[in-house]
Every structure is written in C-alpha cells, then in structure tokens.
Design a protein around this motif. Structure first.
Motif, mmCIF file in Angstrom:
data_model
loop_
_atom_site.group_PDB
_atom_site.id
_atom_site.type_symbol
_atom_site.label_atom_id
_atom_site.label_comp_id
_atom_site.label_asym_id
_atom_site.label_seq_id
_atom_site.Cartn_x
_atom_site.Cartn_y
_atom_site.Cartn_z
ATOM 1 N N GLY A 83 -83.138 31.525 -7.556
ATOM 2 C CA GLY A 83 -83.349 30.572 -6.029
ATOM 3 C C GLY A 83 -84.901 30.793 -5.535
ATOM 4 O O GLY A 83 -85.014 30.830 -4.256
ATOM 5 N N LEU A 84 -85.659 30.964 -6.541
ATOM 6 C CA LEU A 84 -86.991 31.246 -6.080
ATOM 7 C C LEU A 84 -87.868 30.098 -6.992
ATOM 8 O O LEU A 84 -87.395 29.283 -7.876
ATOM 9 C CB LEU A 84 -87.672 32.638 -6.801
ATOM 10 N N SER A 85 -89.240 30.288 -6.550
ATOM 11 C CA SER A 85 -90.201 29.397 -7.368
ATOM 12 C C SER A 85 -90.545 30.078 -8.691
ATOM 13 O O SER A 85 -90.517 31.405 -8.555
ATOM 14 C CB SER A 85 -91.492 28.819 -6.616
ATOM 15 N N LYS A 86 -91.119 29.315 -9.539
ATOM 16 C CA LYS A 86 -91.679 30.359 -10.762
ATOM 17 C C LYS A 86 -92.984 31.278 -10.565
ATOM 18 O O LYS A 86 -93.157 31.992 -11.173
ATOM 19 C CB LYS A 86 -91.917 29.297 -11.892
ATOM 20 N N HIS A 87 -93.574 30.593 -9.308
ATOM 21 C CA HIS A 87 -94.719 31.608 -8.912
ATOM 22 C C HIS A 87 -94.430 32.821 -8.062
ATOM 23 O O HIS A 87 -95.073 33.594 -8.482
ATOM 24 C CB HIS A 87 -95.571 30.556 -8.044
ATOM 25 N N THR A 88 -93.136 32.649 -7.532
ATOM 26 C CA THR A 88 -92.560 34.056 -7.049
ATOM 27 C C THR A 88 -92.364 34.953 -8.053
ATOM 28 O O THR A 88 -92.584 36.236 -7.950
ATOM 29 C CB THR A 88 -91.564 33.720 -6.038
#
Length: 82
Positions: free
Chosen positions: A48-53
């Motif tokens: 449930g995160l962005s790929k940047h995170t």
C-alpha cells in the motif's frame, strides 16, 4: 559478507562481533518482498505504498547494512530469516 545474528559477548576476553543494524518493521517487510523476487511496483502495491517509498526503504536498508546489490539483499534476507 558474513552476518552475525547473535548479541556480542560481554566477556572482556572474548572478541566482540559487530551487530547487524536494526531494521524497521517496514524495512524488513520490504526486504522480504524484494528477496522473494517481487519488483518495486509489486512490493509497493502489496504494502500500500508508492514505488518511491519502496525505493527509499531499500536505500536505507543498503546504507544500514552496506549492501549494494539485489543478490546481497537476498542473501541478507535469508540470513535474517525473512
């Protein structure tokens, strides 16, 4: 690279072994996913995160452990029992 997962001995006559830096729970989870062969995007969606995170977590893991390749990340994940 050899990881020691035990606490160093406190006996003054024994050699002390450097401890593995502590990983945050989300860092450990990210490492587990990457070691399982998931991409950054698959890991991000599952967590449930962005790929940047995910990328930021992996950069922190690499910095903490002095690891520079995905193969080393995978080996470390196995050594940590992830």
């Amino acid at each position: 690279m050899s990881l020691v997962l035990t606490t160093p001995q406190t006996d003054a006559t024994s050699e002390t072994t450097p401890e593995v830096p502590e990983l945050a729970p989300r860092e450990r989870e990210t490492l587990r996913h990457i070691a399982a062969g998931r991409t950054y995007l698959q890991t991000a969606r599952h967590m449930g995160l962005s790929k940047h995170t995910v990328d930021a977590y992996l950069r922190r893991i690499r910095a903490k452990l002095g690891i520079y390749s995905t193969a080393e990340l995978t080996r470390t994940a196995i050594a940590l029992g992830l």
